[in-house]
Design an enzyme around this catalytic site. Structure first.
Site, PDB file in Angstrom:
ATOM      1  N   ASP A 170     -60.729  14.983 -39.675  1.00 17.56           N
ATOM      2  CA  ASP A 170     -60.624  16.176 -40.525  1.00 17.56           C
ATOM      3  C   ASP A 170     -62.002  16.818 -40.732  1.00 17.56           C
ATOM      4  O   ASP A 170     -62.091  17.963 -41.155  1.00 17.56           O
ATOM      5  CB  ASP A 170     -60.066  15.799 -41.906  1.00 17.56           C
ATOM      6  CG  ASP A 170     -58.605  16.196 -42.090  1.00 17.56           C
ATOM      7  OD1 ASP A 170     -58.162  17.159 -41.443  1.00 17.56           O
ATOM      8  OD2 ASP A 170     -57.928  15.541 -42.903  1.00 17.56           O
ATOM      9  N   LYS A 221     -47.604  16.568 -38.089  1.00 21.45           N
ATOM     10  CA  LYS A 221     -48.772  15.971 -37.432  1.00 21.45           C
ATOM     11  C   LYS A 221     -48.336  14.792 -36.563  1.00 21.45           C
ATOM     12  O   LYS A 221     -48.764  14.658 -35.415  1.00 21.45           O
ATOM     13  CB  LYS A 221     -49.810  15.524 -38.485  1.00 21.45           C
ATOM     14  CG  LYS A 221     -50.557  16.703 -39.109  1.00 21.45           C
ATOM     15  CD  LYS A 221     -51.409  16.335 -40.322  1.00 21.45           C
ATOM     16  CE  LYS A 221     -52.016  17.604 -40.928  1.00 21.45           C
ATOM     17  NZ  LYS A 221     -52.821  17.407 -42.132  1.00 21.45           N
ATOM     18  N   GLN A 239     -53.982  12.771 -46.160  1.00 17.55           N
ATOM     19  CA  GLN A 239     -53.437  14.084 -46.530  1.00 17.55           C
ATOM     20  C   GLN A 239     -53.822  14.416 -47.966  1.00 17.55           C
ATOM     21  O   GLN A 239     -53.671  13.588 -48.870  1.00 17.55           O
ATOM     22  CB  GLN A 239     -51.901  14.073 -46.348  1.00 17.55           C
ATOM     23  CG  GLN A 239     -51.240  15.426 -46.530  1.00 17.55           C
ATOM     24  CD  GLN A 239     -51.662  16.460 -45.481  1.00 17.55           C
ATOM     25  OE1 GLN A 239     -51.996  16.117 -44.351  1.00 17.55           O
ATOM     26  NE2 GLN A 239     -51.654  17.715 -45.860  1.00 17.55           N
TER      27      GLN A 239
HETATM   28  N1  GUN Z   1     -54.190  19.479 -47.049  1.00 20.98           N
HETATM   29  C1  GUN Z   1     -54.151  20.791 -46.716  1.00 20.98           C
HETATM   30  N2  GUN Z   1     -54.793  21.001 -45.553  1.00 20.98           N
HETATM   31  C2  GUN Z   1     -55.254  19.799 -45.147  1.00 20.98           C
HETATM   32  C3  GUN Z   1     -55.983  19.371 -44.005  1.00 20.98           C
HETATM   33  O1  GUN Z   1     -56.377  20.150 -43.113  1.00 20.98           O
HETATM   34  N3  GUN Z   1     -56.259  18.046 -43.949  1.00 20.98           N
HETATM   35  C4  GUN Z   1     -55.860  17.176 -44.915  1.00 20.98           C
HETATM   36  N4  GUN Z   1     -56.192  15.894 -44.753  1.00 20.98           N
HETATM   37  N5  GUN Z   1     -55.181  17.547 -45.969  1.00 20.98           N
HETATM   38  C5  GUN Z   1     -54.877  18.844 -46.087  1.00 20.98           C
END
Ligand code: GUN
Length: 287
Positions: free
Chosen positions: A120, A53, A97
């Protein structure tokens, strides 16, 4: 007949190329989109996702801040950081995350993020907006799936869509997006009784269960569109490779369109995170 493969990598690149002009337009307003990514603990998969990311932000001209905390951090420390980021004008998007270590109340953490910076789309206010058909931020993975369906001209109105998986990250928002698009939607899970009876009706089948090769050819209607959201690591004695929730080799002989793993949905998730972060910065200028 063998299905056409949906190239998520190529679509991700095409979309990312389009972001350049938007980032340049923001720069002309003295604005640079900024994303803060919070990682708690040392989960290897989460470390990879967070690194990807941050690298994608760099490549897109987006400012990013990575904040890493030990697994035993006091949740109050993370909540205080989120409060500071909510007030920081250089930060337009905040991502925590998931999963978080056990001492955390995940919901409380997600609700601490300012809804206007919740790139998100996991805050209850943003989930509600999506459920009402007025999304502010669409969760990145299902958003990427919708872009893939759009790119391939997949008709959704009046068609049967089946989602396997009911997570807050993928299954539920995916179902809401398909409902909003006019599909007839069924949400199943790995324990659904006679699952194949449901999946065989699907014109569009989305697999998000987290079980390697869970969807077999016998579960798929001939000519269906099959979207594989799974990212499973096979055990070392099976090669240790990445593998989706769909038995790709067999299902591609039945489906009309199918996403591979890797190279399907995966590259789209981070792309839509970039899109949401740019969108958040653009809204800042408009207000
Ligand atoms: N863990 C697995 N997929 C995601 C996601 O799309 N966003 C976040 N913040 N954590 C995750």
């Amino acid at each position: 007949m063998s299905a056409e493969s949906i190239d998520g990598k190529a679509l991700a690149e095409e979309l990312r190329a389009g972001f350049k002009a938007r980032v340049a337009a923001l720069a002309a307003h003295g604005q640079r989109p900024g994303l803060a990514v919070i990682l708690v603990g040392e989960d290897p998969a989460s470390q990879v996702y967070v690194r990807n990311k941050v690298n994608a932000c760099e490549a897109a001209g987006i400012f990013s801040q990575k904040l890493v905390y030990p697994a035993d951090v006091d949740p109050a420390t993370v909540l205080a950081k989120i409060a500071a980021l909510n007030a920081d004008p250089a930060i337009h998007g905040i991502l925590v995350q998931l999963p978080l270590p056990r001492q955390f109340d995940e919901k409380a953490v997600l609700e601490a993020i300012a809804p206007a910076k919740d790139v998100d789309g996991f805050h209850a206010e943003n989930v509600g907006a999506l459920a009402q058909g007025n999304p502010r931020f669409i969760p990145c993975t299902p958003y990427g799936v919708m872009k893939m369906l759009e790119k391939h001209g997949v008709e959704l109105v009046g068609r049967e869509a089946v989602v396997i998986g009911r997570s807050n990250i993928v299954g539920k928002p995916m179902a809401l997006l398909l409902i909003n698009a006019g599909a007839t939607v069924t949400v199943c899970n790995s324990k659904t009784r006679d699952l194949a009876a449901h999946t065989r009706r699907a014109d569009i089948l989305v697999a998000a269960v987290g079980k390697p090769r869970f969807v077999t050819a016998a579960m798929v209607k001939p000519g269906a569109v099959v979207i594989d959201v799974g990212i499973n690591r096979l055990p070392a004695d099976e090669g240790g490779k990445l593998c989706g929730d769909v038995d790709f080799a067999a299902v591609k002989e039945v489906a009309a369109l199918i996403t591979p793993v890797p190279g399907g949905v995966g590259p789209m998730t981070i792309t839509m995170l970039l899109a949401n972060t740019i969108e958040a910065a653009e809204r800042e200028i408009r207000t």
